[in-house]
Motif scaffolding. Structure first.
Motif, PDB file in Angstrom:
ATOM      1  N   ASN A  66     143.422  16.755 149.132  1.00 38.69           N
ATOM      2  CA  ASN A  66     144.492  15.768 149.030  1.00 38.69           C
ATOM      3  C   ASN A  66     145.542  16.204 148.010  1.00 38.69           C
ATOM      4  OD1 ASN A  66     145.757  13.178 149.533  1.00 38.69           O
ATOM      5  ND2 ASN A  66     144.957  12.517 147.563  1.00 38.69           N
ATOM      6  N   PHE A  67     145.086  16.758 146.896  1.00 38.73           N
ATOM      7  CA  PHE A  67     145.977  17.241 145.837  1.00 38.73           C
ATOM      8  C   PHE A  67     146.874  18.361 146.355  1.00 38.73           C
ATOM      9  CE2 PHE A  67     146.901  19.670 141.945  1.00 38.73           C
ATOM     10  CZ  PHE A  67     147.357  18.654 141.115  1.00 38.73           C
ATOM     11  N   ILE A  68     146.277  19.312 147.044  1.00 40.74           N
ATOM     12  CA  ILE A  68     147.035  20.441 147.603  1.00 40.74           C
ATOM     13  C   ILE A  68     148.029  19.959 148.658  1.00 40.74           C
ATOM     14  CG2 ILE A  68     146.844  22.540 149.014  1.00 40.74           C
ATOM     15  CD1 ILE A  68     144.136  23.034 147.565  1.00 40.74           C
ATOM     16  N   ASN A  69     147.595  19.004 149.495  1.00 42.95           N
ATOM     17  CA  ASN A  69     148.469  18.467 150.540  1.00 42.95           C
ATOM     18  C   ASN A  69     149.692  17.768 149.960  1.00 42.95           C
ATOM     19  OD1 ASN A  69     146.910  19.418 152.641  1.00 42.95           O
ATOM     20  ND2 ASN A  69     145.770  17.512 152.919  1.00 42.95           N
ATOM     21  N   ARG A  70     149.498  17.055 148.850  1.00 46.64           N
ATOM     22  CA  ARG A  70     150.623  16.356 148.216  1.00 46.64           C
ATOM     23  C   ARG A  70     151.656  17.354 147.689  1.00 46.64           C
ATOM     24  NH1 ARG A  70     148.991  10.856 145.014  1.00 46.64           N
ATOM     25  NH2 ARG A  70     147.573  10.000 146.578  1.00 46.64           N
ATOM     26  N   ILE A  71     151.179  18.422 147.083  1.00 42.22           N
ATOM     27  CA  ILE A  71     152.090  19.466 146.591  1.00 42.22           C
ATOM     28  C   ILE A  71     152.844  20.100 147.759  1.00 42.22           C
ATOM     29  CG2 ILE A  71     152.237  21.723 145.457  1.00 42.22           C
ATOM     30  CD1 ILE A  71     149.775  20.910 143.804  1.00 42.22           C
ATOM     31  N   SER A  72     152.109  20.408 148.819  1.00 36.64           N
ATOM     32  CA  SER A  72     152.704  21.050 149.986  1.00 36.64           C
ATOM     33  C   SER A  72     153.749  20.159 150.655  1.00 36.64           C
ATOM     34  CB  SER A  72     151.603  21.407 150.989  1.00 36.64           C
ATOM     35  OG  SER A  72     152.139  22.035 152.129  1.00 36.64           O
ATOM     36  N   GLU A  73     153.437  18.879 150.823  1.00 36.68           N
ATOM     37  CA  GLU A  73     154.370  17.943 151.467  1.00 36.68           C
ATOM     38  C   GLU A  73     155.628  17.756 150.625  1.00 36.68           C
ATOM     39  OE1 GLU A  73     154.248  16.134 154.586  1.00 36.68           O
ATOM     40  OE2 GLU A  73     152.975  17.913 154.803  1.00 36.68           O
ATOM     41  N   ALA A  74     155.447  17.632 149.313  1.00 33.27           N
ATOM     42  CA  ALA A  74     156.595  17.469 148.423  1.00 33.27           C
ATOM     43  C   ALA A  74     157.501  18.698 148.495  1.00 33.27           C
ATOM     44  CB  ALA A  74     156.123  17.245 146.990  1.00 33.27           C
ATOM     45  N   HIS A  75     156.883  19.881 148.515  1.00 36.05           N
ATOM     46  CA  HIS A  75     157.656  21.129 148.569  1.00 36.05           C
ATOM     47  C   HIS A  75     158.419  21.258 149.880  1.00 36.05           C
ATOM     48  CE1 HIS A  75     158.332  25.547 148.600  1.00 36.05           C
ATOM     49  NE2 HIS A  75     158.495  25.336 147.305  1.00 36.05           N
ATOM     50  N   LYS A  76     157.840  20.762 150.961  1.00 39.66           N
ATOM     51  CA  LYS A  76     158.481  20.848 152.275  1.00 39.66           C
ATOM     52  C   LYS A  76     159.614  19.832 152.433  1.00 39.66           C
ATOM     53  CE  LYS A  76     154.367  22.377 154.851  1.00 39.66           C
ATOM     54  NZ  LYS A  76     153.305  21.936 155.788  1.00 39.66           N
TER      55      LYS A  76
END
Length: 198
Positions: A41-51
């Motif tokens: 979940n932590f990694i997904n949040r970073i990835s979504e924010a970056h995208k």
């Protein structure tokens, strides 16, 4: 001796602003002890924010749309512009609830020591903004440091060449060699209210 991948994680965490070795180690221990669901979940949040987060096409603030919420807000004073060095500085000023105009984020300052100038595209975009808008007042809210003052002088010259707007500098409350990020809300509020003609 720590495992290789633990040290590898610490090295990555140390690249974050304000994170030293001890802090990086604490964060690494924290993350390693978390379960797989938390990490995913932590990694997904970073990835979504970056995208999804990018720069506003008008002011360079963060947004998920073409223009940010400030630029599209009809209640903002369209004849006032505050020029800041970073998005963090913009947010700091917004927290004072004492400025209702528009912003322009320079995404940096001129570095006197390394002789690094502002990004050419950022300056070109700024010139386009003040040519297409009728600003009565432009506040230069760069930091009160050598780099910040050099940047303010440079920006003022650009404004004077293509605009009749009155140019101001943040005043009372901000000492020399201080950064906006370290100013409390009341100090920053007074600096905005007591701005000086520049």
């Amino acid at each position: 001796m720590k495992p290789f991948h633990f040290e590898y994680l610490i090295d990555a965490l140390k690249t974050l602003p304000g994170v030293g070795k001890k802090q990086a180690e604490r964060i690494a221990y924290f993350l390693i002890l978390k379960n797989e669901e938390y990490i995913t979940n932590f990694i997904n949040r970073i990835s979504e924010a970056h995208k999804k987060i990018h720069f506003c096409q008008q002011c360079n603030n963060f947004t998920e749309n073409e223009l940010c919420e400030i630029c599209t807000n009809p209640s903002r004073q369209q004849n006032r512009l505050c020029v800041v060095s970073s998005i963090e500085d913009l947010q700091k000023i917004e927290e004072t609830n004492s400025y209702l105009g528009l912003y322009y984020v320079l995404q940096g300052e001129i570095d006197v020591k390394t002789k690094t100038n502002l990004d050419h595209a950022i300056i070109k975009k700024f010139m386009g903004l003040i040519q297409s808008h009728t600003f009565d007042e432009i506040i230069l809210a760069t930091n009160w440091t050598i780099n910040g003052e050099t940047t303010a002088v440079f920006i003022k010259k650009i404004i004077n060449q293509i605009s009749k707007a009155s140019v101001y500098r943040l005043a009372l409350g901000l000492p020399i060699n201080s950064a906006l990020d370290y100013a409390d809300n009341m100090t920053l509020k007074h600096a905005l209210e007591n701005k000086t003609k520049y």
